[in-house]
Every structure is written in C-alpha cells, then in structure tokens.
Design an enzyme around this catalytic site. Structure first.
Site, short mmCIF file in Angstrom:
data_model
loop_
_atom_site.label_atom_id
_atom_site.label_comp_id
_atom_site.label_asym_id
_atom_site.label_seq_id
_atom_site.Cartn_x
_atom_site.Cartn_y
_atom_site.Cartn_z
CE LYS A 113 38.26 24.66 97.97
NZ LYS A 113 38.52 25.31 96.66
C1 LIG Z 1 39.49 24.87 95.68
C2 LIG Z 1 39.35 25.38 94.29
C3 LIG Z 1 40.04 24.81 93.20
C4 LIG Z 1 41.05 23.69 93.37
O1 LIG Z 1 40.47 22.47 93.72
P1 LIG Z 1 41.37 21.29 94.33
O2 LIG Z 1 40.43 20.24 94.74
O3 LIG Z 1 42.08 21.92 95.52
O4 LIG Z 1 42.32 20.88 93.29
C5 LIG Z 1 39.81 25.32 91.94
N1 LIG Z 1 38.97 26.36 91.74
C6 LIG Z 1 38.29 26.94 92.75
C7 LIG Z 1 37.41 28.08 92.47
C8 LIG Z 1 38.46 26.46 94.06
O5 LIG Z 1 37.78 27.05 95.05
#
Ligand SMILES: *Cc1c(COP(=O)(O)O)cnc(C)c1O
Length: 543
Positions: A113
């Site tokens: 993120k």
């Molecule tokens: C947020 C997240 C996801 C999922 O991503 P999306 O964009 O919501 O599909 C997968 N793995 C981790 C570690 C995350 O923080």
C-alpha cells in the site's frame, strides 16, 4: 483527462477534483472517460526507463498537462519513491524458470500500500498548496485544509500515516483498538512523531464487525458517525484514504509496466519476441489487480488471464465460477467447500465467522465481504454489454451498475447476464486458497531452492498461481505480486515454519530495521471509549 462516476450522471471531474473527492456523491467510483492507449513506440522508448521515468510516462497519460506539468509530476514522483529501500522500487525476483515474484513491499511500512499512499500524500499536498496560493493571490486567507480520519488494525493505517506525515495543510487521525493491534503494526503507527500525525488508541474497542472474537464497540462506526456529521465534516473537511481513491489505482498500474520490462530482460527476449505472461494477485478490495486490468487495456501485452487469488473470503472466486456476486455463499458448488477446507485460522478447528459472514484467516488484509473496487470492473463489463450504437452507452452502463449495486445493497446478491460473465472470464481467472494451503506454501518456499520466505498474502498468490499454471500452456511465465514483507505477519509465518529444523524468526525473517522499532519513542492519545464525541474533542483540540 476527465473522470465520471460508475453510477452515471453527466458530471465530469478534473483529476484534481477526482483525487480530492474520493467517492462520488451518488455512491459511485470515479473512472477515466477513456482508457488511454500506449504511444506507438512505447516498447522501445520505455524499455530502459527507471521506475520514476515509467511513472511519469504512464501517469501523464491520465493527468492533463494543464493540471500538472510533466516537471511537476516528475518532482512529485521522485519524492514519493525516494524513501524506498530498493533502487528499483519494485524489484522482480526469480523463483524458477517461469515463476517470478514482484516485491511491492520495499516502502516505509513494508507493504504494497506504500506504493500508492506515498504518491497520494504528495498529491494531496500539491493540490492543497496550489489552492491556498491562489487564494492568497486573490487576497483571501489560505484555508484549504484536509483532516484525514480512519480506523485500522493494520496495514492501511500505517501506510496512510507514512504517506501523510509532515505534509502541510493535512492532519491525520488514525484510530486503533488499544491493545488489539499486532506489536509491529502498532509500533509502525505510533512511533511516527510528526506534529500532524495523531494515533488514537481507543480503549475497549475493536475495529469493525470483522473483529468478531469479542463483542465490543466498533471504531469504524465512530469514524462513520464523524463523516455523517455534516457540520463537523464541513468544518474540518474530512478526507478518507481508502482504496477507492482513483490515484491509488493509477499509481499501482506502474509496477505492471516495470515488471513487464524487467521480466523481458531476465528472459533475454529480443525486441520482437513476446512471452506468454500472467500476473497473479492476492486480492481483497480488488484495487491492486484492477490496476493490472488498466495496464492490459492500455496495451501492455498479457496473454495470460489476470489471476485473482482470494483466501476463504472468496466472493470474487465465486463470482468467476457462477456469475453471481453475493455476500453469502449459496451456490451448490461452493456449499461443498467448507469441508474441503481445514480451518487453520482458529483454535477449535472451525473457522471463525462473524454475523456478517467475514471469515478470519491468516491473510487478514484480504478478509473482506465485498470488494469495493470491483464496481469499477463491473462498469466496464456493463459497458461492453450495451450494444454498439445504442444511444448513450456510458449512461446506460452507469444505470446498470446502479441497479446491480442497489440489488447488492438490498439482497446481498446480484447475478450478471451470461454475456457479462463471459466477458469477465476473457480477462480474469480466479482461485481460492485455504489457510492450510497458505501455511504449506510458506513452508515449501522456505525449504525449497532458492529459499524464500513469503508472507501469508503472497503465499495465497503463489498457491493460486500453481493451480492456474495447470490451466495454461506450458510456456506461461507467471509474475506473482508480493504484497507484504513476512515479518509483518509473524503469526502465520511462525506457525508455518516453527517445525522446520533450524528455523529462526529473528535470523531468517526479521529485518534489522524492525528490531529497533519496538524500542522507539511513541506518541499516542488514549481515548477512554469508542465515543464519537470524545474523538471529536481530540480532533477539535489538535487541528
Ligand atoms: C491491502 C492488501 C491486499 C489486498 O489488496 P487489494 O487492493 O485490496 O485487493 C493484499 N495483501 C496485503 C498485504 C494488503 O495489505
């Protein structure tokens, strides 16, 4: 480039308005009026670009130059990725001849993120500064400010804090349930001591209905109350940094391009050669993989279908099986599933499920009931399904999405026409992975060659990829997106590897940078209980 809502309406927004608005007033999500196509010579011109060069090249296709010049964009991108620990920002790692991992966690909070939120924080600051400068030039007081409020138990909170720390005209208040956040995640959030960052530890609370173990008030409800209080909201201009913000999707498209070029170099492909390529993505809210869909529609060659990898919260996998998008599992195929799925997530051998139906798994960042960004894909599918030449196709697609979302809200389920499902299957495939398979995958990669420690989310992707490999031809090259560093999810990683001889979490998993984190100075405001009035007071006294 202009943007409009997936739920229809004539109104078109600039990029700046889209980023600052987040969710459309009619409940829809913003998408670009068209998906820009790659320039004719992109493959030769871009092939040796750095991550920053690629970002500028891709993002500028979506941001009009009169909103932001290329020089301004470049400066902003450089700052966004300067703090990443790897020179390539999102490096590609080879696991075997046809299997690669795209490591997206070299940013400040060690999770994917960061890639989007570092950029989003700088965008917010850029636009607010410019608005205030214009005000001052017109002899008005500078007054454009943003107060970001959110509730979290994990990844999003720390990534948002690191994205917004020290930014002018922005304050960020992140609520977490006191004592119910993993030590590393809590340390990541609370050791940020910038003046504009406030961590609120709310006593006797949990984040939301997803934390079902104990019946306590939800801090997510507190945040909802604040957003719903129009007077308070208008006064402080509350903002959210959730995954529906268009800029987050956009920033994530870049690493599909960087991975493509990197894979070509590793495979030794000449200018005119292509390889069959498949991206597999651990998926929750469908943001990360949706970015891959945009990359594909722009013209990035991907012969393999985009692979949706879900955990036991498998609404998306069920959609691709049945064409039904439904919160609760009612299909005969899926009904047989629980018995196939040993629940490793809970101690009594039965997977914990809350009243809303969310299952607690070892990959908690993907524990969702519905996927917020899926609505964007639904719009494209609805659009494709409106016959050519039939009046205002865009408006018709918006009407259809609106109906689907209304049905979803009222009935918890919606079924799309066969043609729509077929269209979805042309670009995507999906697999569900159990906790038991997740643990096994962590083990097999640690004990395999090369030895590689993966976090549980990446493990879901890797296992789904091996299922998908069988459905593709033998020549497919798979790139699995790795979304977090394993040290962030110590519980699952330890559980998987504790029985392996000589395994040491400290030695094999913990990065040096984490070791000092737990001892660092912290800044937290304690809130006595999950009461919106108490939280409002904290915000009023600090902003
Ligand atoms: C947020 C997240 C996801 C999922 O991503 P999306 O964009 O919501 O599909 C997968 N793995 C981790 C570690 C995350 O923080």
């Amino acid at each position: 480039m202009k943007y409009f809502s997936t739920r229809g309406g004539e109104r078109e927004l600039s990029f700046e308005e889209t980023v600052l608005t987040g969710l459309a007033p009619n409940g829809g999500l913003y998408i670009p009026v068209s998906i820009p196509q790659l320039p004719p010579a992109w493959k030769t011109e871009w092939k040796d670009y750095s991550f920053v060069d690629l970002s500028v090249a891709v993002l500028s296709l979506y941001i009009s130059s009169d909103e932001m010049s290329q020089a301004e964009l470049r400066e902003l991108v450089i700052r966004s990725y300067a703090g990443f620990r790897h020179p390539e920002v999102t490096p590609l790692v080879k696991l075997s001849e046809r299997k690669y991992v795209l490591e997206l966690w070299h940013g400040p909070t060690w999770a994917f993120k960061d890639v989007a939120l570092q950029f989003l924080g700088n965008l917010f600051e850029f636009f607010l500064k410019r608005r205030n400068k214009e005000k001052v030039e017109h002899s008005q007081p500078a007054s454009e400010k943003l107060t970001v409020v959110g509730a979290t138990s994990g990844d999003t909170g720390s990534a948002a804090i690191y994205g917004l720390r020290g930014k002018s005209n922005i304050s960020i208040f992140i609520l977490h349930p006191k004592g119910r956040v993993s030590p590393i995640q809590e340390a990541q959030m609370t050791t940020v001591t910038d003046a504009n960052v406030y961590n609120l530890a709310v006593k006797g609370s949990v984040v939301s209905q997803h934390d079902f173990s104990i019946r306590l008030p939800f801090i997510q409800d507190v945040v909802k109350t604040l957003f719903g209080d129009s007077q308070f909201n208008a006064k402080h201009r509350l903002g959210a940094v959730n995954s529906i913000n268009w800029a987050r999707i956009l920033a994530q498209t870049v690493y599909y391009f960087s991975a493509y070029f990197h894979a070509r170099r590793l495979l030794g492909l000449s200018e005119n050669e292509e390889t069959e390529l498949q991206f597999v993505v651990p998926t929750g809210n469908f943001g990360d993989i949706l970015a891959g869909y945009y990359a594909k529609k722009m013209g990035l060659p991907m012969t393999g279908k985009l692979g949706v990898a879900t955990n036991a919260n498998d609404i998306l996998t069920r959609f691709w099986r049945t064409g039904r998008y439904e919160k609760m599992d009612s299909s005969p195929i899926a009904e047989a599933a629980p018995s196939m799925e040993p629940a490793a997530g809970s101690s009594d051998g039965k997977q914990a499920t809350d009243s809303s139906g969310v299952k607690e798994t070892l990959s908690p960042a993907m524990d969702i009931l519905v996927s917020s960004n899926f609505e964007r894909l639904l719009w494209y599918l609805a659009f494709e399904n409106v016959p050519e030449g039939e009046g205002n196709r865009r408006e018709k697609a918006g009407g259809t999405v609106n109906e689907w979302m209304l049905k979803m809200k009222n009935d918890g389920r919606v079924e799309v026409p066969t043609a729509v499902l077929e269209a979805a299957r042309r670009d995507f495939c999906a697999e569900r992975v159990s906790d038991e398979e997740t643990l096994e995958t962590i083990r097999s990669h640690y004990t395999g060659t090369p030895t590689y420690v993966v976090d549980p989310h990446t493990a879901v992707g890797l296992h789904a990829a091996s299922k998908m490999a069988g459905q593709n031809g033998p020549n497919i090259t798979q790139i699995i997106l790795s979304t977090a560093h394993p040290a962030k999810f110590s519980e699952a990683v330890s559980k998987a590897l504790q029985s392996v001889p000589n395994f040491s979490f400290d030695k094999d998993v913990m990065p040096e940078e984490f070791k000092g984190l737990l001892q660092k100075e912290r800044r937290v405001v304690d809130v006595e209980k999950a009461d919106p009035e108490l939280v409002k007071k904290v915000i009023e006294s600090r902003v």
